[in-house]
Scaffold this active site. Sequence first.
Site, mmCIF file in Angstrom:
data_model
loop_
_atom_site.group_PDB
_atom_site.id
_atom_site.type_symbol
_atom_site.label_atom_id
_atom_site.label_comp_id
_atom_site.label_asym_id
_atom_site.label_seq_id
_atom_site.Cartn_x
_atom_site.Cartn_y
_atom_site.Cartn_z
ATOM 1 N N HIS A 1 -5.201 9.590 0.474
ATOM 2 C CA HIS A 1 -5.291 8.729 1.656
ATOM 3 C C HIS A 1 -6.289 9.241 2.708
ATOM 4 O O HIS A 1 -6.124 9.001 3.900
ATOM 5 C CB HIS A 1 -3.918 8.527 2.301
ATOM 6 N N HIS B 1 3.676 -2.069 3.423
ATOM 7 C CA HIS B 1 3.803 -0.729 2.845
ATOM 8 C C HIS B 1 5.231 -0.555 2.355
ATOM 9 O O HIS B 1 6.172 -0.607 3.162
ATOM 10 C CB HIS B 1 3.501 0.355 3.887
ATOM 11 N N ASP C 1 0.819 -1.214 0.000
ATOM 12 C CA ASP C 1 0.000 0.000 0.000
ATOM 13 C C ASP C 1 0.852 1.263 0.000
ATOM 14 O O ASP C 1 1.969 1.292 0.527
ATOM 15 C CB ASP C 1 -0.866 0.048 1.262
ATOM 16 N N HIS D 1 -5.434 3.179 -4.242
ATOM 17 C CA HIS D 1 -5.462 3.405 -2.789
ATOM 18 C C HIS D 1 -5.842 4.858 -2.472
ATOM 19 O O HIS D 1 -5.442 5.393 -1.437
ATOM 20 C CB HIS D 1 -4.111 3.051 -2.173
#
Length: 257
Positions: free
Chosen positions: A123, A213, A68, A119
């Site tokens: 965010h 991540h 991510d 994604h």
Amino acid sequence: MVRKKSAVRRKATAAVLAAAALTLALGGCSSMDTTSPKSAREDADSGADGKFGSVDCRKAKCIALTFDAGPAKDTPHLLDILKKEKVPATFFLLGKNHVLKYPDVVRRIAREGHEVANHTWTHQVLTDLDADEIRDELGRTQDAIEKITGRKPVLMRPPQGRVDDEVTKVSKELGLSQVLWSVTAKDYKTTDSELIKKRVLDQADQDGIILLHDIYAGTVPAVPGIIAELKKRGYTFVTVPQLLAPAVPKPGEVYRP
């Protein structure tokens, strides 16, 4: 009396925060129905044309490695590792400060057979937004990725795993399935690569979806050890769509092992 009330409030706040942390660790605050990879495969129509990877996950012991919030400066090194190990992964990319900053890396991710996914743009937690704002967060990233790779993503991962009816409605409208996870190393809290590896290996299971991540310093160095041990345990790495095959990801559906 004031002290007693303050203590009660502190305990109540602590309980709420603990519950929230547990919920997030399990994949967000959503109480919505989710579909497991196994259920997706079993419910697939006889003529379903989901693309398999190197194996059929109805028969093989599969697991999906996902990253991510990139791409970032360490992503090219990660791609070198994945290429060497012949491991496909799924990358849930952030738009504004990542996709736009590293277009060549986005191209490479797609070119080397990984799944390019969404994604959001900045965010933001989507359940805090109205429909137009959700549409903007997802739609701008869709457009940016399509401009670079020639293909719009079919998967998205909501920040913090938080989804609701409005997020689902907009995701379906944009042709996006929602993907949560079953394994988290909480690599945003540590730079200890050995700890990250241990956390992943302790939670790994068949049909698992691993959340990492590639923007954090300890994560990419942990990946070779994670791959080596999971291969030793008999796992085959696949992308999320390959994990669902022969099913095709359904827009709006929430997938979680």
